[in-house]
Design an enzyme around this catalytic site. Structure first.
Site, PDB file in Angstrom:
ATOM      1  N   ASP A  11       0.858  -1.106   0.130  1.00  0.00           N
ATOM      2  CA  ASP A  11      -0.041  -0.039   0.042  1.00  0.00           C
ATOM      3  C   ASP A  11       0.960   1.216   0.197  1.00  0.00           C
ATOM      4  OD1 ASP A  11      -2.505   1.644   0.481  1.00  0.00           O
ATOM      5  OD2 ASP A  11      -1.743   1.882   2.392  1.00  0.00           O
ATOM      6  N   SER A  12       0.015   2.441  -0.078  1.00  0.00           N
ATOM      7  CA  SER A  12       1.083   3.753   0.034  1.00  0.00           C
ATOM      8  C   SER A  12       1.653   3.886   1.323  1.00  0.00           C
ATOM      9  CB  SER A  12       0.288   4.863  -0.463  1.00  0.00           C
ATOM     10  OG  SER A  12      -0.982   4.744   0.240  1.00  0.00           O
ATOM     11  N   CYS A  74      -4.239  -1.475  -1.895  1.00  0.00           N
ATOM     12  CA  CYS A  74      -4.517  -0.033  -2.075  1.00  0.00           C
ATOM     13  C   CYS A  74      -5.385  -0.021  -3.311  1.00  0.00           C
ATOM     14  CB  CYS A  74      -3.113   0.553  -2.507  1.00  0.00           C
ATOM     15  SG  CYS A  74      -3.343   2.171  -2.993  1.00  0.00           S
ATOM     16  N   GLU A 153      -2.961   8.451   8.647  1.00  0.00           N
ATOM     17  CA  GLU A 153      -1.536   8.245   8.679  1.00  0.00           C
ATOM     18  C   GLU A 153      -1.328   8.732  10.059  1.00  0.00           C
ATOM     19  OE1 GLU A 153       1.012   7.094   6.891  1.00  0.00           O
ATOM     20  OE2 GLU A 153      -0.275   5.978   5.404  1.00  0.00           O
ATOM     21  N   CYS A 185     -10.905   2.577  -0.158  1.00  0.00           N
ATOM     22  CA  CYS A 185      -9.669   3.086   0.063  1.00  0.00           C
ATOM     23  C   CYS A 185      -9.157   2.462   1.663  1.00  0.00           C
ATOM     24  CB  CYS A 185      -9.338   4.809   0.412  1.00  0.00           C
ATOM     25  SG  CYS A 185      -7.917   5.281   1.027  1.00  0.00           S
ATOM     26  N   HIS A 187      -7.114   2.953   3.503  1.00  0.00           N
ATOM     27  CA  HIS A 187      -6.912   3.718   5.023  1.00  0.00           C
ATOM     28  C   HIS A 187      -8.431   3.749   5.698  1.00  0.00           C
ATOM     29  CE1 HIS A 187      -3.098   4.707   3.132  1.00  0.00           C
ATOM     30  NE2 HIS A 187      -2.910   5.449   4.254  1.00  0.00           N
TER      31      HIS A 187
HETATM   32  N1  DGL Z   1      -4.880   3.283   0.857  1.00  0.00           N
HETATM   33  C1  DGL Z   1      -4.798   3.652  -0.384  1.00  0.00           C
HETATM   34  C2  DGL Z   1      -6.205   3.294  -1.108  1.00  0.00           C
HETATM   35  O1  DGL Z   1      -6.645   2.406  -0.951  1.00  0.00           O
HETATM   36  C3  DGL Z   1      -4.246   4.868  -0.883  1.00  0.00           C
HETATM   37  C4  DGL Z   1      -4.349   6.216  -0.062  1.00  0.00           C
HETATM   38  C5  DGL Z   1      -3.384   7.224  -0.559  1.00  0.00           C
HETATM   39  O2  DGL Z   1      -2.476   6.810  -0.676  1.00  0.00           O
HETATM   40  O3  DGL Z   1      -4.146   8.234  -1.098  1.00  0.00           O
HETATM   41  O4  DGL Z   1      -6.402   4.150  -1.998  1.00  0.00           O
END
Ligand code: DGL
Length: 269
Positions: A11-12, A74, A153, A185, A187
């Site tokens: 993931d990011s 991600c 984050e 997402c 996150h």
């Molecule tokens: N967690 C990621 C997603 O599912 C990326 C969030 C990001 O880096 O903007 O899209």
């Protein structure tokens, strides 16, 4: 047949840990390697080219670690880079979009589905087209929620500010009377409680992390690449910057110790 090679997950940043948490629950004996690209988070407001480049660098790192499959944990990378990665590498690569779509269609009773995601995921139209491909009578209400990523984050998950932000983002979904909302997402499940507080009780939240675990189990079975070990698998965690910040936030939402987090440098190849 037993295949003890690790499963790679990326993931990011910390978001993909929500997927890792689920995978660990269902596949406790598998070794896993997680990469969070914390130096370059967020991906959600970057171009397709850049997201493909970053995803390629991480995949090559995971392949160099002998992974037997890759889970793109991600949504942004799944929307914009999954097909690209599949065209380059021969190992199985699974993203989170299909799993979330299947689950949301199962959950809805009024056919109004909300999709929350990053700008790039929403602009890609990946969820909307997959939902409509499956069921043309589904109404999709898309909403980009870019501020959820830095909140996650930072570990700023509950309270007045996250709730106010959630109120603004979720208003169009409330007006459209959605009964199922895809957390598009990885996150966002970290902010699940805040999101639930703003939505009516009947609304189901679809966490693609949960759904993708079942797909991974299927792939391991089909390819006969599951481990037959009965000892708990190892976890290796890598980030591209600030490992201590990653460890601090990670502790709050995975149910197991993540151990030492190492820093790696990724390079264009
Ligand atoms: N967690 C990621 C997603 O599912 C990326 C969030 C990001 O880096 O903007 O899209």
């Amino acid at each position: 047949m037993s295949d003890s090679r690790p499963i790679g997950i990326f993931d990011s940043g910390v978001g993909g840990l929500t997927v890792l948490n689920e995978l660990k629950k269902y596949l406790p004996y598998e070794h896993m390697i997680y990469v969070g690209d914390t130096a370059r988070v967020p991906y959600g407001n970057k171009s397709k080219n850049l997201i493909q480049q970053y995803s390629k660098e991480i995949s090559e790192f995971l392949i160099s670690k002998n992974c037997k499959m890759i889970v793109v944990a991600c949504n942004t990378a799944s929307s914009l880079a999954l097909e690209y990665l599949r065209s380059k590498y021969s190992l199985p690569i699974e993203g989170v979009i299909d799993a979330g779509v299947d689950e949301a269609i199962k959950e809805t009773t009024n056919n109004h589905i909300g999709v929350l995601g990053t700008h790039s995921t929403i602009q890609s139209g990946a969820y909307e087209s997959k939902l409509k491909e499956n069921r043309s009578d589904i109404h999709v209400i898309n909403q980009a929620c870019p501020l959820f990523v830095p909140l996650a984050e930072e570990g700023w998950l509950e309270g007045e500010i996250p709730e106010k932000i959630a109120n603004v983002y979720l208003k169009p979904l409330l007006h459209a009377h959605v009964d199922s909302v895809i957390l598009g997402c990885t996150h966002y499940p970290i902010l699940k409680r805040t999101i639930y507080n703003v939505l009516p009780e009947n609304v189901k939240l679809v966490d693609s992390g949960e759904a993708v675990s079942q797909k991974v189990i299927q792939i391991l079975k089909q390819n006969k690449t599951g481990t037959s070990s009965k000892t708990f698998g190892n976890l290796e965690c890598y980030v591209t910057d600030l490992p201590s910040q990653f460890s601090r936030v990670a502790k709050r939402f995975v149910d197991f110790p993540i151990g030492e987090v190492k820093t790696i440098e990724l390079h264009p190849s």
